[in-house]
Design an enzyme around this catalytic site. Structure first.
Site, PDB file in Angstrom:
ATOM      1  N   ASP A 143      -7.692  -3.933  -4.283  1.00 36.37           N
ATOM      2  CA  ASP A 143      -7.050  -3.065  -3.304  1.00 36.37           C
ATOM      3  C   ASP A 143      -7.770  -1.725  -3.173  1.00 36.37           C
ATOM      4  OD1 ASP A 143      -5.208  -4.612  -2.084  1.00 36.37           O
ATOM      5  OD2 ASP A 143      -3.438  -3.757  -3.040  1.00 36.37           O
ATOM      6  N   ASP A 459       8.032  -7.665  -8.722  1.00 36.86           N
ATOM      7  CA  ASP A 459       7.958  -8.855  -9.583  1.00 36.86           C
ATOM      8  C   ASP A 459       9.350  -9.285  -9.998  1.00 36.86           C
ATOM      9  OD1 ASP A 459       5.510  -7.409  -9.699  1.00 36.86           O
ATOM     10  OD2 ASP A 459       6.262  -6.475 -11.519  1.00 36.86           O
TER      11      ASP A 459
END
Ligand SMILES: *[C@@H]1O[C@H](CO)[C@@H](O)[C@H](O)[C@H]1NC(C)=O
Ligand SMILES: *[C@@H]1O[C@H](CO)[C@@H](O)[C@H](O)[C@H]1NC(C)=O
Length: 749
Positions: A143, A459
């Site tokens: 990223d 998550d």
């Protein structure tokens, strides 16, 4: 163990924790005592004459009510511990030719915080898994879109051609080159065991290759650019031509190693290498990129068009594999004929390599990894914590559980035949589209497919959503740790990390994915409680702050808040204090900790609650009322050389000024002053000292405990001279604050 029934031998077994026979009666008795504490508070509310004390008293009741109820929640995670064991030999015998494809995602986001060498060591460690290489694919999601990271990955792909055969030949463990060299050279130094001649020659050769690679990568990091020859040699770099910034660029996708590429896919022994792919998904300023969840979802789609492995492992770039057989361990759960079909993911614990003996900052989270997650496993499965976790691709992509129909009969079947006819460039072009900013518009990605968006701890909500779809998860915590990461090495890093976690978890509770209502009726009540213990971390702060201020101030003032020793009401208090303390110590020791480590853990427990959780709580509430971002600015990390020396010596590292430290030192000083005031009074007073002590026994103990546990803060404020101490401006500020609080409280009523 062994065969069960009609010749069926399972691939894993599950054992119940042995302590439950003792633990359960103990927990019940402790709850009875807590109940009596509540009764005491309610039946002994001070009469109206003493006025102001009513509020103090009710505050004590509020805090104890909270502690008691929270304790009750945590019992869910201790009630039914289970432990898993795998049979990898059976797996090989039965399925060696039918093993599924496995796609491994390594995520990195910032080339400065996460140096390229660390990233490629993680990549190399997972490429070298003991697994058929043609079924293994490794994806690096960057990223940061850094061409230096890409360059490092190219270097790693060349080094892998030597490293993988070397690992196989000498059965190297662990397979992160840095960790391996580190271990072997420190071991050789100790034992002088340098006997295998071929090994030594090849070791020296591979170490040389590694050092040269390291030098090239570090040099280019220092220069801030990729060497020109390298840039000309690989066409992949041309993808940076249109790059304008980290937040504004096209998708960059490069299949670095692939079976289809006859020139560049084999190691020096002629064995095919795992597929290796670099991906930096498209970023545009006007499109939300959804952080790591967005990266994972791009990886899910891109990998489905390239390798489409049925099993997915994701690891953070600082967590290398410490056991080359972990993939096989995980498959023992998924491929078990009897129970495998209901398992959605297998979570390994997050372990750290840089933890010192007594774990000054409580980084290893021993009680979570050694106790609570085993408890969650007994209730339907642990949380997904975002790293060190194996998933079925289907469930991660949103498939619901449907008893019986999710059985996979042929794990090797690959639905993705299109890629066979394409050449690599066509495949890359087709896959790039899947990582574009607009691809997810008007789709279910982020909502019902892939990782869920809209929450900082994506998550956990993703794991919860999967479990709410009817799936189970498994916690596998082998003795030899499967993944090792890097632990924070200063107090500030630790507290900031916990602020982020507790804030995210607290937001889950208030979000649409709340374990309280979203999951209600879809997962077991116990597991709902288990999730809630984490989601309520932040709200623990208020009661804890109250308890570390008010009893001590009252002590100084001579107001008694607890029953005296001769009263029968003293018993439940004493029982809870002694019982909980001994239990937590035993739990810690049984989990592999030391006594000093337990004391350190207790201190961090207190510091987290009075700083990280408090700020997380306040920030979340502020956000709820629309006051957007944090008022508490997080200061940058300082990384000096002497920091790691102090870390090794377990000297607490402050070294900076932070609002969190202001609170911690103010609380510490407040208790110190109250305690000193008490000593002064006791010396001046005649005769009645013993009686006063008897009446104030519990308050004195509490205040004394707070003084003892805060010793490192007093040292940091007044005694230390090194750079890791607390700044003197902070000493003045917190002394003034603590004294004002005391004077203010004395002036009341
Ligand atoms: C972490 O541990 C490694 C060796 O295990 C050591 O070389 C490194 O300096 C340590 N890092 C810190 C920050 O302590
Ligand atoms: C990591 O693996 C090595 C074997 O290669 C083992 O000796 C070591 O104990 C493992 N580390 C942990 C923390 O389990």
């Amino acid at each position: 163990m062994g065969a069960v029934g009609m010749g069926y031998s399972p691939l894993f077994e599950t054992n119940k924790g042995r302590g439950r026979v003792i633990y359960r009666p103990f927990a019940i008795s402790l709850f009875v005592a807590i109940f009596f504490i509540w009764v005491y508070r309610l039946t002994h509310i001070p009469s109206k004459v003493e006025d102001g004390n009513i509020w103090v008293w009710l505050g004590m009741f509020g805090a104890e009510l909270w502690f008691g109820l929270y304790w009750l929640l945590t019992q869910a995670l201790r009630w039914n511990l289970v432990f898993r064991h795998t049979f990898k030999d059976t797996l090989s015998q039965r399925y060696e030719d039918k093993l599924p494809g496995v796609d491994i995602y390594v995520c990195t986001a910032d080339p400065e915080i996460e140096p390229a060498m660390m990233v490629i060591n993680t990549v190399l460690s997972v490429m070298a898994y003991d697994y058929p290489t043609h079924k293994l694919s490794v994806y690096l999601s960057d990223d940061g879109a850094s061409d230096i990271t890409f360059y490092a990955l190219l270097e790693a792909s060349n080094f892998a051609k030597h490293w993988l055969p070397f690992c196989k030949k000498f059965n190297v463990e662990p397979r992160s080159p840095a960790a391996y060299f580190n271990n072997i050279f420190s071991m050789a130094h100790q034992n002088n065991q340098y006997d295998d001649h071929t090994h030594n020659i090849e070791l020296a050769a591979i170490k040389k290759l590694y050092d040269e690679m390291e030098k090239r990568i570090e040099d280019s990091t220092k220069m801030g650019e990729v060497p020109k020859e390298a840039r000309l040699k690989h066409k992949g770099f041309s993808q940076w031509d249109s790059y304008s910034s980290k937040r504004d660029h096209d998708t960059i996708l490069q299949i670095i190693l692939d079976k289809k590429d006859p020139n560049n896919s084999k190691d020096i022994d002629g064995i095919v290498l795992p597929t290796l792919v670099y991906l930096a998904r498209e970023k545009r300023p006007q499109h939300s990129h959804n952080f790591k969840a967005g990266a994972m979802n791009s990886l899910l789609r891109v990998s489905s068009s390239i390798s489409n492995g049925k099993i997915i492992l994701n690891v953070d770039c600082d967590m290398y594999s410490n056991n080359s057989e972990s993939v096989r361990d995980a498959l023992c759960f998924f491929m078990d004929e009897e129970k495998g079909h209901e398992i959605a993911f297998v979570q390994f614990p997050q372990n750290f390599e840089n933890v010192t003996k007594n774990d000054l900052y409580g980084s290893s989270l021993i009680t979570i990894s050694q106790v609570e997650f085993h408890g969650a496993d007994g209730l339907g499965g642990p949380l997904y914590i975002g790293t060190g976790c194996f998933h079925r691709r289907d469930t991660l992509c949103g498939m619901k559980f449907n008893n019986g129909q999710n059985r996979i009969n042929d794990w090797t079947k690959n639905e993705n035949d299109q890629s066979l006819e394409e050449n690599l460039e066509e495949l890359e072009e087709r896959s790039k589209v899947l990582a574009s900013c607009t691809y997810e518009e008007n789709t279910l990605w982020g909502k019902e497919m892939g990782l869920r968006y809209g929450c900082p701890v994506e998550d956990v909500i993703t794991g919860l959503a999967i479990q709410s779809n009817g799936w189970k998860s498994v916690y596998y915590n082998p003795k030899r740790k499967a993944f090792l990461g890097v632990a924070p090495t200063t107090l500030h890093q630790t507290l900031v990390q916990h602020k982020r976690w507790s804030e995210g978890d607290f937001q889950i509770l208030l979000s649409k994915y709340s374990p309280a209502w979203f999951a209600h009726g879809r997962i077991s009540l116990g597991l709902q409680m288990g999730y809630s213990t984490y989601c309520l971390w932040a709200s623990n702060s208020l009661a804890t702050v109250y308890y570390s201020i008010i009893p001590s101030l009252c002590l100084l003032k001579g107001t008694s808040l607890f029953p005296k020793m001769s009263s029968p009401w003293f018993i439940p208090f004493a029982y809870v204090i002694i019982g909980e303390t001994s239990y937590s110590l035993l739990e810690f020791l049984f989990s592999g900790g030391t006594i000093q480590g337990w004391w350190n853990d207790l201190r961090i427990w207190l510091y987290k609650r009075t700083s990280s959780y408090l700020f997380a709580f306040i920030d979340t509430i502020l956000k709820l009322f629309g006051v957007s971002d944090s008022a508490f600015v997080i200061t940058a990390k300082v990384a000096e050389e002497d920091v790691s020396k102090r870390y090794e010596k377990e000297i607490m590292e402050f070294g900076t000024s932070s609002p969190m430290f202001t609170i911690l030192s103010t609380l510490a000083l407040l208790n110190l002053f109250c305690f000193l005031g008490l000593l002064k009074d006791a010396m001046l007073r005649e005769g009645s000292t013993l009686e006063a002590f008897e009446e104030m026994f519990l308050q004195t103990i509490l205040c004394g405990f707070l003084v003892l546990i805060n010793l490192p803060i007093y040292q940091g404020l007044f005694l230390r001279r090194d750079n890791g101490r607390l700044p003197s401006s902070l000493a003045i500020k917190s002394t003034a604050l603590a004294l004002s609080l005391i004077i203010f409280f004395r002036s009341l009523a």
